[in-house]
Design a protein around this motif. Structure first.
Motif, PDB file in Angstrom:
ATOM      1  N   GLY A 299      48.102  88.691 -71.842  1.00  0.00           N
ATOM      2  CA  GLY A 299      49.188  87.802 -72.219  1.00  0.00           C
ATOM      3  C   GLY A 299      50.558  88.312 -71.842  1.00  0.00           C
ATOM      4  O   GLY A 299      51.561  87.891 -72.417  1.00  0.00           O
ATOM      5  N   GLU A 300      50.616  89.214 -70.859  1.00  0.00           N
ATOM      6  CA  GLU A 300      51.885  89.797 -70.439  1.00  0.00           C
ATOM      7  C   GLU A 300      52.485  89.009 -69.280  1.00  0.00           C
ATOM      8  O   GLU A 300      51.778  88.570 -68.379  1.00  0.00           O
ATOM      9  CB  GLU A 300      51.691  91.249 -70.002  1.00  0.00           C
ATOM     10  N   LYS A 301      53.798  88.839 -69.304  1.00  0.00           N
ATOM     11  CA  LYS A 301      54.523  88.181 -68.227  1.00  0.00           C
ATOM     12  C   LYS A 301      55.275  89.228 -67.412  1.00  0.00           C
ATOM     13  O   LYS A 301      55.760  90.211 -67.961  1.00  0.00           O
ATOM     14  CB  LYS A 301      55.516  87.163 -68.788  1.00  0.00           C
ATOM     15  N   HIS A 302      55.352  89.006 -66.118  1.00  0.00           N
ATOM     16  CA  HIS A 302      56.161  89.888 -65.275  1.00  0.00           C
ATOM     17  C   HIS A 302      57.235  89.039 -64.605  1.00  0.00           C
ATOM     18  O   HIS A 302      56.921  88.104 -63.855  1.00  0.00           O
ATOM     19  CB  HIS A 302      55.314  90.583 -64.215  1.00  0.00           C
ATOM     20  N   PRO A 303      58.512  89.332 -64.860  1.00  0.00           N
ATOM     21  CA  PRO A 303      59.587  88.467 -64.364  1.00  0.00           C
ATOM     22  C   PRO A 303      59.772  88.481 -62.854  1.00  0.00           C
ATOM     23  O   PRO A 303      60.466  87.609 -62.314  1.00  0.00           O
ATOM     24  CB  PRO A 303      60.836  89.012 -65.061  1.00  0.00           C
ATOM     25  N   ILE A 304      59.156  89.435 -62.177  1.00  0.00           N
ATOM     26  CA  ILE A 304      59.283  89.476 -60.717  1.00  0.00           C
ATOM     27  C   ILE A 304      58.026  88.922 -60.054  1.00  0.00           C
ATOM     28  O   ILE A 304      58.068  87.970 -59.277  1.00  0.00           O
ATOM     29  CB  ILE A 304      59.566  90.909 -60.221  1.00  0.00           C
ATOM     30  N   TRP A 305      56.876  89.507 -60.373  1.00  0.00           N
ATOM     31  CA  TRP A 305      55.674  89.225 -59.587  1.00  0.00           C
ATOM     32  C   TRP A 305      54.940  87.949 -59.986  1.00  0.00           C
ATOM     33  O   TRP A 305      54.240  87.363 -59.153  1.00  0.00           O
ATOM     34  CB  TRP A 305      54.718  90.414 -59.639  1.00  0.00           C
ATOM     35  N   ASP A 306      55.084  87.472 -61.214  1.00  0.00           N
ATOM     36  CA  ASP A 306      54.391  86.242 -61.602  1.00  0.00           C
ATOM     37  C   ASP A 306      54.855  85.055 -60.759  1.00  0.00           C
ATOM     38  O   ASP A 306      54.110  84.085 -60.574  1.00  0.00           O
ATOM     39  CB  ASP A 306      54.624  85.930 -63.085  1.00  0.00           C
TER      40      ASP A 306
END
Length: 291
Positions: free
Chosen positions: A39-46
């Protein structure tokens, strides 16, 4: 019926291609899937998956490309995929005619856009200000990251520059007060008039276009476009108003002369990398649409 093919791959050859493709793709796909499972978001790679709406499973798929026959492939995954044809001799090939029967208009429009991007005047003086325009005088940001210069200084930076965005898909996310600051009013229907090869997003979009071309595009070309998009995305965010240092990345301070010089140098290098990839996509489209 499939379009005549000009290249044949033996079972051992195409099996190796599948394995090599998956190994190369998993370097980036697996970390993304692990983050998503937590459930983690990545602000660059997503961005590479969410914005472009390309499933990781589709990036993992190796396609041989148009006009390539896989021998002894009746039990291959391709035999079950849409727009592939299983031949009486047990070989499998991309069915170009079937693909174009439901995607011809899309591919013709894409070819028009890619050709225009190649020939329109190249620009290297936008300095990535599209991301700044997306937070201009806005109470919230698009990413869960702090603004490197704070809200007021971020607004000041944008107001101190001429905004020269040529990419509609970036422009449409400008805040309402930022849109009038752009030197050109961009419309989706007029994209071929403005798209140009110096634009970071035009380079990143090659990944989207390669994915949309599906079985027409060889797997190695898709991953070349994906890796280019990944590298461009990092510059896109390092030059943005967001502070990415907490994620372990750097800063390209485009509000300063040295930052502008660094941005343009990297921008030019990415445009050079994108040129042969765009050329290959254009060549594939010209071949299948004129075949």
């Amino acid at each position: 019926m499939p379009t005549d093919a000009s290249t044949r791959l033996a079972r051992e050859e195409w099996s190796d291609c599948i394995a090599q493709h998956e190994e190369r793709a998993r370097i980036w796909i697996d970390p993304h899937l692990k983050r998503r499972s937590r459930g983690e978001k990545h602000p660059i790679w997503d961005f590479l998956f969410d914005y472009y709406a390309v499933r990781p499973s589709h990036v993992l798929r190796w396609h041989p490309g148009a006009r390539v026959v896989l021998d002894d492939a009746a039990d291959s995954p391709h035999a079950q995929w849409r727009d592939y044809s299983l031949c009486p001799d047990g070989s499998v090939t991309a069915d170009v005619h079937a693909f174009l029967s439901h995607r011809r208009t899309d591919m013709e429009n894409l070819l028009l856009l890619l050709r225009a991007t190649q020939t329109n005047r190249t620009q290297f003086d936008c300095f990535g200000l599209h991301e700044w325009a997306m937070v201009y005088r806005q109470g919230q940001t698009r990413h869960d990251l702090p603004l490197r210069l704070g809200t007021d200084r971020t607004n000041d930076v944008l107001e101190a520059h001429d905004i020269k965005c040529t990419h509609y898909d970036a422009y449409r996310f400008f805040t309402p007060p930022a849109k009038p600051l752009n030197l050109t009013v961009l419309e989706n229907t007029a994209r071929p008039n403005h798209e140009q090869s110096g634009c970071l997003h035009a380079g990143m979009d090659l990944f989207k276009w390669a994915a949309k071309m599906g079985p027409l595009v060889p797997g190695e070309l898709l991953l070349d476009c994906f890796e280019l998009a990944r590298d461009i995305r990092l510059l896109d965010m390092e030059a943005s108003p967001y502070d990415c240092r907490g994620l372990g990345y750097g800063v390209v301070p485009i509000e300063m002369a040295e930052g502008k010089a660094q941005y343009v140098a990297r921008q030019r290098a990415f445009a050079a990398r994108a040129e042969p990839l765009r050329h290959r996509l254009v060549a594939i489209l010209e071949d299948v649409l004129n075949g």
